[in-house]
Design an enzyme around this catalytic site. Sequence first.
Site, PDB file in Angstrom:
ATOM      1  N   LEU A  33      23.961 -11.067   5.156  1.00  0.00           N
ATOM      2  CA  LEU A  33      22.966 -11.073   6.239  1.00  0.00           C
ATOM      3  C   LEU A  33      23.373 -11.981   7.390  1.00  0.00           C
ATOM      4  CD1 LEU A  33      19.827 -11.261   3.913  1.00  0.00           C
ATOM      5  CD2 LEU A  33      20.869  -9.216   4.925  1.00  0.00           C
ATOM      6  N   HIS A  37      20.126  -9.062  11.179  1.00  0.00           N
ATOM      7  CA  HIS A  37      19.167  -8.786  10.098  1.00  0.00           C
ATOM      8  C   HIS A  37      17.955  -9.697  10.237  1.00  0.00           C
ATOM      9  CE1 HIS A  37      23.081  -7.652   7.993  1.00  0.00           C
ATOM     10  NE2 HIS A  37      22.413  -6.528   8.020  1.00  0.00           N
ATOM     11  N   GLN A  61      28.276   6.063   1.073  1.00  0.00           N
ATOM     12  CA  GLN A  61      28.484   6.159   2.522  1.00  0.00           C
ATOM     13  C   GLN A  61      29.863   5.651   2.957  1.00  0.00           C
ATOM     14  OE1 GLN A  61      25.004   3.452   3.300  1.00  0.00           O
ATOM     15  NE2 GLN A  61      26.266   2.718   4.975  1.00  0.00           N
ATOM     16  N   MET A 184      26.395  -8.629  16.593  1.00  0.00           N
ATOM     17  CA  MET A 184      26.439  -9.177  15.232  1.00  0.00           C
ATOM     18  C   MET A 184      26.707  -8.055  14.232  1.00  0.00           C
ATOM     19  SD  MET A 184      25.159 -12.479  14.972  1.00  0.00           S
ATOM     20  CE  MET A 184      24.692 -13.606  16.274  1.00  0.00           C
TER      21      MET A 184
END
Length: 282
Positions: A33, A37, A61, A184
Site C-alpha cells: 500500500l 491507496h 490478471q 504513485m
Amino acid sequence: MRIIKSVSVMQKYILGLKSKNKRIGFVPTMGYLHKGHGALLRRCRKENNISVLSIFVNPKQFGPNEDFHRYPRDLKKDELFAQREKVDIIFYPSADDMYPKDYLTYVEVGKIAQGLCGKFRPGHFRGVATVVGKLINVIQPDILYLGQKDAQQAAILKRMIVDLNFPVRVKIVPTVREQDGLAMSSRNSYLNDKQRQQAPILYRTLRHAEGLIQQGQRNPRKIIGQMRAMILKAAPFKIDYIECVDAASLDPLKVLRGDILIALAAWLGKTRLIDNIVLTVK
Ligand code: PAF
C-alpha cells in the site's frame, strides 16, 4: 481491525453487518500500500460505516511472462498502514480459496478491453473483471472505490457493473502523485535511483499535452508525436502506447472533443509504468 482470510467467513461476517444496515465501502488492492491507496481508504472511511480493504495479488490478471512472482508483497507493513487509515476489515484470501482446483468461470470483457493496456496484456482485464466481480459478491459493498491511475481498469469495471447489474456504486479517486509528478504505484519500487529520476517525464508530457490542447490543438496525432519525442529524448523508455481516447468508451479519437483520456504506458528497464489525465475539451 479484523483480518479475515477465508471467503466463507468473510461472507458470513458481511451478512451480519448488512442485517444491521451498515453501509459498506470497499477498496480492492493487491497490497504494498502507498499514498494512492491511502486516498482511496480515507474517502471510503468518510463515506461509509464500514471500510473493507482487500489484499490479493490476483494470479489471473498476470500473463505468463509478467511480474506475478516478483510483485512486491509486505503484509505486515500493509496491516500497519491499514490500521493507521482506520480500516475495519482486511480481506486477505488465499489463491486456493478464490480459485479452487475446479474453477472455470470468467468475466469476458468486450472491445473496451482490447485497446490501450489490453493490447499489450492479453487476458489482463478478464482477470481483473473476474476477481473484482467475485470480490463484490463476497463483500457486497454499497460503494466500490477505484483509482484514476488505472483508467482503463476503472472504465471496464464501471461498464461491468452496469452490464451485469451489480448493485454497487463506483467512485473514482484522483491519482496521487509524488512531489515531482510521478504517479504513485506499487511498481515504482522496482525503479533504481536513476530510473526514479527519469520516470516523472511521463507526467510532464501529459501536462505538455494539456497545454497544447489549451492552446487550441485538437489533432491527437500531433500531440502524441510531441509526447513521444519528449519521452524518448529524456530517457531510454520503450513506449507501449500513447493514446487519446473517449474517456468512457475508450474509443480512439480523430479530433479531440468532449471528455477525453490521454493515456500512456512505457517501460523503463524492466518496469512498466502507466499514467493518464482526463480533460474536458470544448
Ligand atoms: O488495481 C489493482 O490493484 C487490481 O487490478 C485490483 C483492482 C485489486 C484487482 O486485482
